[in-house]
Design an enzyme around this catalytic site. Structure first.
Site, PDB file in Angstrom:
ATOM      1  N   ASP A 111      -8.883 -21.613  25.720  1.00 11.95           N
ATOM      2  CA  ASP A 111      -9.874 -22.106  26.677  1.00 11.95           C
ATOM      3  C   ASP A 111      -9.446 -21.711  28.082  1.00 11.95           C
ATOM      4  OD1 ASP A 111      -7.680 -23.962  26.265  1.00 11.95           O
ATOM      5  OD2 ASP A 111      -8.742 -25.401  27.520  1.00 11.95           O
ATOM      6  N   GLU A 176      -6.756 -27.015  26.138  1.00  6.16           N
ATOM      7  CA  GLU A 176      -5.587 -27.229  26.999  1.00  6.16           C
ATOM      8  C   GLU A 176      -5.981 -27.534  28.435  1.00  6.16           C
ATOM      9  OE1 GLU A 176      -2.211 -26.377  29.680  1.00  6.16           O
ATOM     10  OE2 GLU A 176      -4.149 -25.369  29.627  1.00  6.16           O
TER      11      GLU A 176
END
Length: 484
Positions: A111, A176
């Site tokens: 991400d 994250e």
């Protein structure tokens, strides 16, 4: 700075040649990954769909390498506005189960932070663009490039039909940048299953301290984030009507915030330094060996003057001493123009970066006690409440562990120099999680240069870092096998 690298050991020579010959393919793969808008921060269905697509692409790539891949359903995320969004799956993948080999687990995330051309990007952030050997694009260095470099290193051995020197596991997540939602619970569930055979953990989610010299990271600071609220009433006051007859909440808050740190950066909370680990001679020598041009560092930071004058002092105050930063005031008038208002309720926000061997709960008590003491001396009729919104412990590893020795050897093989041994002044909670939940030692092998601009506009990774970093990972597999 570098000497010419010695010729790599024979098994690695063909791997390195393969990586050089196929580097354009590796860059093309990164281009395809960057094109997926896997933004986990903005809670919008479009970005969640892109996150799921990103995880599926990675899982498919690992399966094609022969890995056994499980995509673990992580449920859904409840947002403050009441809506619910699905959490992208976490990939748990395994390659090899030879009990005579070391098992190395790589953690990465796919991400990214939000990115928009209008924010000041010189190009489309989701179109990887190469300029003068720099590969610009959101996620290029944080963290898609390093994840792909690890996969590319594995694929080189596979393509040459060479036996992998180590068993390899992957844990790859997609949240994250949004706080690794639900990952801790998964690690607890899997600690006696997926992680039971793991010997070492590798993370590549940070940067060198130099533009050209590689580094290994062995510690990060923790973080305690505080709010302090001062309240007279919920409504604001007119300063012409009430100014001069009130204990003004903003005046109280400014006094409280001003009591936390002095002009030299020294934290004024009593007892805060009591548990800070003492400096050792070995540690001082580590700082002396680090390659850092202070003038270049100051110029690139666009700062007139730092608080300290020497490289060693600056690095120690970035990495091994705590720092206190004041972040903002909620409820204050902060727009253009002159508004003669007395805020009725204000909230100050500040954080303390923690270092070994500071304890989060002790810091919370020390800060609360200090602010209560300062506030009581003001004899204010207002209400004050101190809250710790976040408490993350620092992480530090033993640099004499096997995988640190292997990483140093791998870097010397590829770059012809010993790495800088560095810490990171920010907080990477996943390292401490692995250490405390899975009970495995973690090494951080960053690939990106100090100027890569992760989280910023025009994020990039240099082609050189990406390709040579792939070789470092290949050499690391080899060195781990030699040392195991």
């Amino acid at each position: 700075m570098f000497s010419s690298p010695s010729p790599p050991p024979a098994p690695l020579e063909k791997v390195f040649q393969y990586i050089d010959l196929h580097q354009d393919e590796f860059v093309q793969m990164l281009k395809e990954w960057v094109a997926i808008e896997s933004d986990s921060v903005q809670p919008m269905p479009h970005f969640r769909q892109e996150l799921f697509r990103m995880m599926a692409v990675a899982a498919d790539m690992l399966q094609r390498l022969g890995a056994h891949v499980a995509s673990v359903d992580m449920g859904s995320q409840q947002l403050p506005d009441g809506q619910s969004l699905p959490i992208p799956p976490v990939i748990l993948a395994e390659l090899g189960n030879d009990s005579t080999k070391a098992t190395v687990c790589f953690y990465g995330h796919l991400d990214v932070q939000p990115a928009d051309r209008a924010d000041g990007w010189l190009m489309d952030p989701y179109m990887l663009t190469e300029v003068d050997g720099k590969l610009y694009g959101r996620g290029a260095t944080d963290n898609k490039g390093p994840v792909l470099a690890w996969i590319n290193a594995v694929s080189a051995f596979r393509a040459l039909e060479q036996d992998l020197p180590v068993n390899i596991k992957f844990i790859i997540e997609g949240m994250e940048e949004a706080g690794s939602v639900a990952l801790e619970e998964l690690m607890e569930k899997e600690k006696d299953r997926f992680f039971s055979g793991v010997d070492y953990i590798v993370i590549s989610d940070n940067l060198w301290i130099s533009q050209r010299k590689p580094a290994i990271t062995y510690g990060t600071r923790g973080n305690s984030y505080f709010t302090v609220e001062v309240k007279c009433r919920d409504q604001d006051f007119h300063s012409g009507t009430f100014g001069g007859i009130l204990h003004e909440p903003m005046a109280d808050l400014v006094a409280l915030l001003g009591s936390l740190v002095d002009s030299s950066g020294h934290i004024l909370v009593p007892g805060i330094y009591d548990e800070v680990a003492p400096v050792t001679e070995e540690e001082i020598n580590t700082y002396k060996a680090i390659d850092l041009d202070l003038e270049e560092y100051r110029n690139s930071s666009q700062v007139a003057k730092f608080l300290f004058d020497t490289k060693e002092e600056i690095l120690m105050h970035l990495w091994r001493y705590p720092s206190l930063s004041i972040h903002g005031i909620e409820g204050a008038f902060d727009e253009p123009g002159a508004k003669t208002v007395i805020p009725g309720r204000v909230i100050g926000k500040f954080s303390i970066r923690l270092v070994p061997h500071m304890n989060v709960s002790m810091v919370e008590k020390q800060v609360t006690r200090h602010l209560e003491d300062v506030f009581s001396k003001r004899n204010s009729s207002n209400e004050m409440v101190v809250s710790m919104a976040l408490g993350l412990h620092p992480w530090i590893a033993n640099i004499n562990n096997t995988h640190y020795i292997a990483a140093k050897r791998a870097i010397r093989t590829v770059f012809g120099t010993d790495p800088d041994m560095i810490r990171d002044g920010s907080t990477i909670p996943i390292a401490k999680m692995f250490q405390e939940i899975v009970h495995k030692s973690v090494v951080m092998i960053p690939l990106g240069a100090v100027d890569d601009g992760e989280h910023s506009q025009n994020e990039k990774i240099n082609r050189w870092n990406y390709i040579e970093g792939t070789k470092v990972f290949a050499a690391f597999f080899f060195e781990m096998a030699q040392l195991h």
